[in-house]
Design an enzyme around this catalytic site. Sequence first.
Site, mmCIF file in Angstrom:
data_model
loop_
_atom_site.group_PDB
_atom_site.id
_atom_site.type_symbol
_atom_site.label_atom_id
_atom_site.label_comp_id
_atom_site.label_asym_id
_atom_site.label_seq_id
_atom_site.Cartn_x
_atom_site.Cartn_y
_atom_site.Cartn_z
ATOM 1 N N TYR A 51 121.712 54.483 16.319
ATOM 2 C CA TYR A 51 121.250 53.783 17.237
ATOM 3 C C TYR A 51 120.729 54.596 18.294
ATOM 4 O O TYR A 51 121.226 55.437 18.628
ATOM 5 C CB TYR A 51 122.202 52.812 17.755
ATOM 6 C CG TYR A 51 121.544 51.801 18.572
ATOM 7 C CD1 TYR A 51 120.557 50.666 18.432
ATOM 8 C CD2 TYR A 51 122.100 51.831 19.961
ATOM 9 C CE1 TYR A 51 120.166 49.883 19.516
ATOM 10 C CE2 TYR A 51 121.461 51.056 21.029
ATOM 11 C CZ TYR A 51 120.717 49.992 20.742
ATOM 12 O OH TYR A 51 120.072 49.302 21.954
ATOM 13 N N ASP A 65 118.444 51.861 33.923
ATOM 14 C CA ASP A 65 117.895 51.228 32.884
ATOM 15 C C ASP A 65 117.340 49.763 33.478
ATOM 16 O O ASP A 65 117.807 48.920 33.303
ATOM 17 C CB ASP A 65 118.958 50.775 31.952
ATOM 18 C CG ASP A 65 118.582 49.986 30.649
ATOM 19 O OD1 ASP A 65 117.267 50.088 30.507
ATOM 20 O OD2 ASP A 65 119.416 49.319 30.090
ATOM 21 N N ASP A 92 115.912 50.549 20.500
ATOM 22 C CA ASP A 92 116.028 49.510 21.639
ATOM 23 C C ASP A 92 114.591 49.606 22.063
ATOM 24 O O ASP A 92 114.104 50.605 22.703
ATOM 25 C CB ASP A 92 116.833 49.815 22.591
ATOM 26 C CG ASP A 92 116.903 48.975 23.986
ATOM 27 O OD1 ASP A 92 116.089 48.154 23.903
ATOM 28 O OD2 ASP A 92 117.640 49.179 24.736
ATOM 29 N N ASP A 94 113.285 47.451 24.316
ATOM 30 C CA ASP A 94 113.234 46.609 25.597
ATOM 31 C C ASP A 94 112.385 45.168 25.402
ATOM 32 O O ASP A 94 112.991 44.549 24.356
ATOM 33 C CB ASP A 94 112.669 47.324 26.651
ATOM 34 C CG ASP A 94 113.664 48.331 27.253
ATOM 35 O OD1 ASP A 94 114.723 48.528 26.778
ATOM 36 O OD2 ASP A 94 113.146 49.545 28.102
ATOM 37 N N HIS A 119 114.637 46.451 18.271
ATOM 38 C CA HIS A 119 115.225 45.194 18.669
ATOM 39 C C HIS A 119 114.283 44.625 20.055
ATOM 40 O O HIS A 119 114.116 45.825 20.875
ATOM 41 C CB HIS A 119 116.603 44.801 19.143
ATOM 42 C CG HIS A 119 117.265 45.554 20.060
ATOM 43 N ND1 HIS A 119 117.061 45.762 21.381
ATOM 44 C CD2 HIS A 119 118.442 46.657 19.699
ATOM 45 C CE1 HIS A 119 118.003 46.586 22.052
ATOM 46 N NE2 HIS A 119 118.699 47.132 21.210
ATOM 47 N N GLU A 121 113.825 42.100 23.462
ATOM 48 C CA GLU A 121 114.657 41.250 24.015
ATOM 49 C C GLU A 121 113.758 40.084 24.869
ATOM 50 O O GLU A 121 112.832 40.298 25.139
ATOM 51 C CB GLU A 121 115.610 42.001 24.970
ATOM 52 C CG GLU A 121 114.984 42.590 26.192
ATOM 53 C CD GLU A 121 115.671 43.903 26.808
ATOM 54 O OE1 GLU A 121 116.065 43.891 27.970
ATOM 55 O OE2 GLU A 121 116.411 44.699 25.936
ATOM 56 N N CYS A 129 119.910 46.215 32.712
ATOM 57 C CA CYS A 129 121.029 46.597 31.640
ATOM 58 C C CYS A 129 121.568 44.996 31.599
ATOM 59 O O CYS A 129 121.837 44.318 32.331
ATOM 60 C CB CYS A 129 122.017 47.372 32.186
ATOM 61 S SG CYS A 129 123.697 47.513 31.231
ATOM 62 N N ARG A 164 116.718 40.095 20.365
ATOM 63 C CA ARG A 164 117.899 40.121 21.174
ATOM 64 C C ARG A 164 117.870 39.177 22.367
ATOM 65 O O ARG A 164 116.727 38.930 23.006
ATOM 66 C CB ARG A 164 118.206 41.475 21.851
ATOM 67 C CG ARG A 164 119.079 41.393 23.167
ATOM 68 C CD ARG A 164 119.231 42.872 23.658
ATOM 69 N NE ARG A 164 119.479 42.623 25.083
ATOM 70 C CZ ARG A 164 119.677 43.727 25.923
ATOM 71 N NH1 ARG A 164 119.574 44.989 25.326
ATOM 72 N NH2 ARG A 164 120.059 43.545 27.069
ATOM 73 N N GLU A 194 123.575 39.500 23.488
ATOM 74 C CA GLU A 194 123.928 40.248 24.421
ATOM 75 C C GLU A 194 125.027 39.717 25.437
ATOM 76 O O GLU A 194 125.074 38.607 25.583
ATOM 77 C CB GLU A 194 123.032 40.869 25.484
ATOM 78 C CG GLU A 194 123.500 42.002 26.432
ATOM 79 C CD GLU A 194 123.829 43.282 25.709
ATOM 80 O OE1 GLU A 194 124.764 43.312 25.051
ATOM 81 O OE2 GLU A 194 123.234 44.337 26.151
ATOM 82 N N ASN A 216 127.180 44.418 19.964
ATOM 83 C CA ASN A 216 127.145 45.265 20.802
ATOM 84 C C ASN A 216 128.470 45.479 21.273
ATOM 85 O O ASN A 216 129.035 44.803 22.210
ATOM 86 C CB ASN A 216 126.311 45.029 21.888
ATOM 87 C CG ASN A 216 126.010 46.125 22.858
ATOM 88 O OD1 ASN A 216 126.370 47.283 22.605
ATOM 89 N ND2 ASN A 216 125.192 45.977 24.074
#
Length: 305
Positions: A51, A65, A92, A94, A119, A121, A129, A164, A194, A216
């Site tokens: 990952y 982040d 990731d 974002d 992924h 989101e 984050c 996500r 998440e 996660n």
Amino acid sequence: MTGLIAAATSAADKRKAFRAGLGSGTLQRLPGAFNPLVAKLIQEIGFEGVYVSGAVVSADLALPDIGLTTLTEVAGRGQQIARVTDLPVLIDADTGFGEPMSAARTVTVLEDAGIAGCHLEDQVNPKRCGHLDGKAVVPADEMVRRIRAAASARRDPNFVICARTDARGIEGLDAAIDRAKAYVDAGADLVFTEALADESEFEKFRAGIAVPLLANMTEFGKSDLISATTLQDIGYNAVIYPVTTLRLAMYAAEAGLRQIAEEGTQAGLLDRMQHRSRLYELLDYERYNEFDSGIFNFRIEGSGS
């Protein structure tokens, strides 16, 4: 030479392996790699995938982040990691780095980088984050457009689009499940919710969604740390440990640097270091040397050499 300078497995085959793993009934474990060398270690130890965390890419650049990194930076690090491992790499992405068309471009760039899946989101862009308070999510129909755009842009049908949702902490668990269903209808192959709180919430989410699910297991966040065995028993298909290796490394680096600052030498730290011989083993030094010897073992007659 095979598998020496670069992975022996093609990107297409890694994507097939990731899809097959998600449908295998065996939990796919994907520790986060903060650099390519860690990815080699993850493969050697026997995990199913690697990952690449957006939070880790940010932290590696000494940035928080909060959506400051670019597609170019994230894809570049993903390509470096995917190049050295035969394992599939999930990254990731974002919010897709912009509007739905940006999410579409993101998929094409990540495909070209050799990534197996990404992924996206449903946070407002710029994001933050997922285990911090103060997040905001876009309307569900806006995220649906992101997912549709991403799915429409993929050229390899085995590239995994993971949706996500961060809605659990904002709108509640039932709303997060409803969002996830809409994202699946839009083309998501895998769902990542998440900041679920505990085992019961993971179970409820599993009961509500028909496609593969990703858990996660990040430290110091809002989710209980649930074992891989339990997650598999619940019916989860994949689990990420996004920041674990970076946290381990940074803790050790800070402790060592403080000791050097105080004592003026690293002599007392040697038993806490990876030995040079182990590093060389991980880097395949011996095989590189054999390759060099095999290629450059000729001499030109009359040259005096």
